[in-house]
Design a protein around this motif. Structure first.
Motif, PDB file in Angstrom:
ATOM      1  N   VAL A   1     -82.242 116.370 116.015  1.00  0.00           N
ATOM      2  CA  VAL A   1     -81.332 115.305 116.431  1.00  0.00           C
ATOM      3  C   VAL A   1     -81.981 114.562 117.593  1.00  0.00           C
ATOM      4  CG1 VAL A   1     -79.037 114.748 117.318  1.00  0.00           C
ATOM      5  CG2 VAL A   1     -79.328 116.628 115.699  1.00  0.00           C
ATOM      6  N   TYR A   2     -81.921 113.232 117.551  1.00  0.00           N
ATOM      7  CA  TYR A   2     -82.561 112.393 118.557  1.00  0.00           C
ATOM      8  C   TYR A   2     -81.557 111.395 119.126  1.00  0.00           C
ATOM      9  CZ  TYR A   2     -86.895 114.249 116.661  1.00  0.00           C
ATOM     10  OH  TYR A   2     -87.897 115.092 116.256  1.00  0.00           O
ATOM     11  N   GLN A   3     -81.760 111.072 120.396  1.00  0.00           N
ATOM     12  CA  GLN A   3     -80.980 110.020 121.041  1.00  0.00           C
ATOM     13  C   GLN A   3     -81.934 108.877 121.380  1.00  0.00           C
ATOM     14  OE1 GLN A   3     -80.801 113.381 122.601  1.00  0.00           O
ATOM     15  NE2 GLN A   3     -79.451 113.628 120.855  1.00  0.00           N
TER      16      GLN A   3
ATOM     17  N   ASP B   1     -79.065 122.625 119.231  1.00  0.00           N
ATOM     18  CA  ASP B   1     -79.289 122.298 120.634  1.00  0.00           C
ATOM     19  C   ASP B   1     -79.754 120.854 120.745  1.00  0.00           C
ATOM     20  OD1 ASP B   1     -78.576 124.788 121.504  1.00  0.00           O
ATOM     21  OD2 ASP B   1     -80.629 125.543 121.686  1.00  0.00           O
ATOM     22  N   ILE B   2     -79.048 120.062 121.553  1.00  0.00           N
ATOM     23  CA  ILE B   2     -79.393 118.659 121.770  1.00  0.00           C
ATOM     24  C   ILE B   2     -79.688 118.481 123.250  1.00  0.00           C
ATOM     25  CG2 ILE B   2     -78.660 116.266 121.514  1.00  0.00           C
ATOM     26  CD1 ILE B   2     -76.610 117.185 119.460  1.00  0.00           C
TER      27      ILE B   2
ATOM     28  N   SER C   1     -71.042 124.082 124.324  1.00  0.00           N
ATOM     29  CA  SER C   1     -71.445 124.510 125.663  1.00  0.00           C
ATOM     30  C   SER C   1     -72.589 123.634 126.129  1.00  0.00           C
ATOM     31  CB  SER C   1     -71.861 125.994 125.665  1.00  0.00           C
ATOM     32  OG  SER C   1     -72.943 126.209 124.772  1.00  0.00           O
ATOM     33  N   SER C   2     -72.920 123.724 127.422  1.00  0.00           N
ATOM     34  CA  SER C   2     -74.037 122.944 127.968  1.00  0.00           C
ATOM     35  C   SER C   2     -74.723 123.759 129.055  1.00  0.00           C
ATOM     36  CB  SER C   2     -73.548 121.604 128.520  1.00  0.00           C
ATOM     37  OG  SER C   2     -72.614 121.794 129.567  1.00  0.00           O
ATOM     38  N   PHE C   3     -76.032 123.608 129.138  1.00  0.00           N
ATOM     39  CA  PHE C   3     -76.811 124.319 130.149  1.00  0.00           C
ATOM     40  C   PHE C   3     -78.094 123.531 130.418  1.00  0.00           C
ATOM     41  CE2 PHE C   3     -77.744 125.912 125.933  1.00  0.00           C
ATOM     42  CZ  PHE C   3     -79.136 125.922 125.877  1.00  0.00           C
TER      43      PHE C   3
ATOM     44  N   MET D   1     -76.972 120.376 125.230  1.00  0.00           N
ATOM     45  CA  MET D   1     -75.639 120.537 124.668  1.00  0.00           C
ATOM     46  C   MET D   1     -75.761 121.342 123.383  1.00  0.00           C
ATOM     47  SD  MET D   1     -74.163 116.684 125.360  1.00  0.00           S
ATOM     48  CE  MET D   1     -74.381 115.941 126.988  1.00  0.00           C
ATOM     49  N   ARG D   2     -75.104 122.495 123.349  1.00  0.00           N
ATOM     50  CA  ARG D   2     -75.209 123.402 122.206  1.00  0.00           C
ATOM     51  C   ARG D   2     -73.939 123.340 121.360  1.00  0.00           C
ATOM     52  NH1 ARG D   2     -77.700 129.246 122.956  1.00  0.00           N
ATOM     53  NH2 ARG D   2     -79.534 127.889 122.760  1.00  0.00           N
TER      54      ARG D   2
END
Length: 259
Positions: free
Chosen positions: A136-138, A227-228, A179-181, A191-192
């Protein structure tokens, strides 16, 4: 001012075109030096220098954000990005250039060749990518006017191939989760998404006033853990809310950004 002869397109000495604050009034003036044809000189050239002071009182407005961002992924993984031209108060739309950034898989994937123009991908309204791994890409895009004034970024996302984890030893998630880490984040956060089954996903970031800050993903994802990695350097310090929307339900997460 009196009209001046145009500088030569080429010559043995070259030339320069520079911007700087000539008179200390906190705006950009410019300086030109090069070879000029002498009017009526039968081809004679001479070196000239010209300084131009910016006396405009009004502030140069930044261009509007590009609109209708679209990403089409071909069968071979080639990606075609396109957008509608931005508008500006002084620079015609056809003369605007664009800054493009593409992030994914923990890195910035697009660093186009720097052109002798304000934006890094010239004045077109499309850009082609190839050779991206599945994931996945932004992508972020802003218009830049002829005064090197950049506007607000517009953001989109796309998916290349499948991001489903097909390892036979890894069970699929039992429930939808977000979730995020690291959290708090300073430059980037991951961002998971945990998806029990293939599903359409919309992942959005909002500020404390409920305004949309970024649309991270809007596509169909396979079952599994995704995972992003998202850069947060353009976000101001503060509290943000991540919202994961799927037909099976919604999830939210608070994200703190520190500088």
């Amino acid at each position: 001012e009196n009209e001046l002869p145009a500088p030569r397109a080429s010559g043995t000495a070259g030339g320069t075109f520079s911007w700087f604050d000539l008179d200390g009034d906190l705006d950009l003036d410019y300086f030109i030096a090069g070879e000029y044809f002498v009017p009526g000189g039968n081809g004679l050239v001479e070196a000239q220098m010209h300084a131009y002071r910016n006396d405009v009182d009004a502030q140069n407005q930044a261009p509007a954000a590009p609109s209708n961002l679209a990403a089409v992924v071909g069968p071979g993984g080639e990606v075609s990005l396109s957008w509608d031209p931005a508008v500006d108060d002084q620079t015609p739309s056809i003369a605007l250039t664009y800054d493009l950034e593409v992030y994914g898989q923990g890195t910035q994937w697009v660093t186009p060749r720097r052109l002798p123009e304000p934006g890094n991908v010239s004045s077109g309204t499309q850009w082609a990518l190839s050779g991206l791994p599945d994931g996945v890409y932004q992508w972020s895009l802003r218009a830049v006017d002829s005064s090197f004034n950049g506007g607000a970024f517009a953001e989109g996302s796309f998916q290349v191939g499948s991001t489903t984890d097909t390892s036979p030893n890894l069970d699929l998630p039992a429930r939808l989760a977000l979730s995020s880490f690291p959290n708090p984040a300073t430059t980037r956060t991951t961002m998971r998404l945990a998806l029990p089954q293939p599903t359409p996903v919309r992942l959005t970031v909002f500020d404390v006033r409920g305004r949309e800050v970024s649309r991270i993903a809007d596509a169909t994802f396979g079952a599994g853990v995704h995972d992003i990695e998202v850069p947060v350097t353009r976000w101001a310090s503060g509290t943000y809310y991540l919202r994961l929307q799927t037909p099976e339900g919604d999830r939210s997460q608070v994200l703190h950004v520190l500088r």
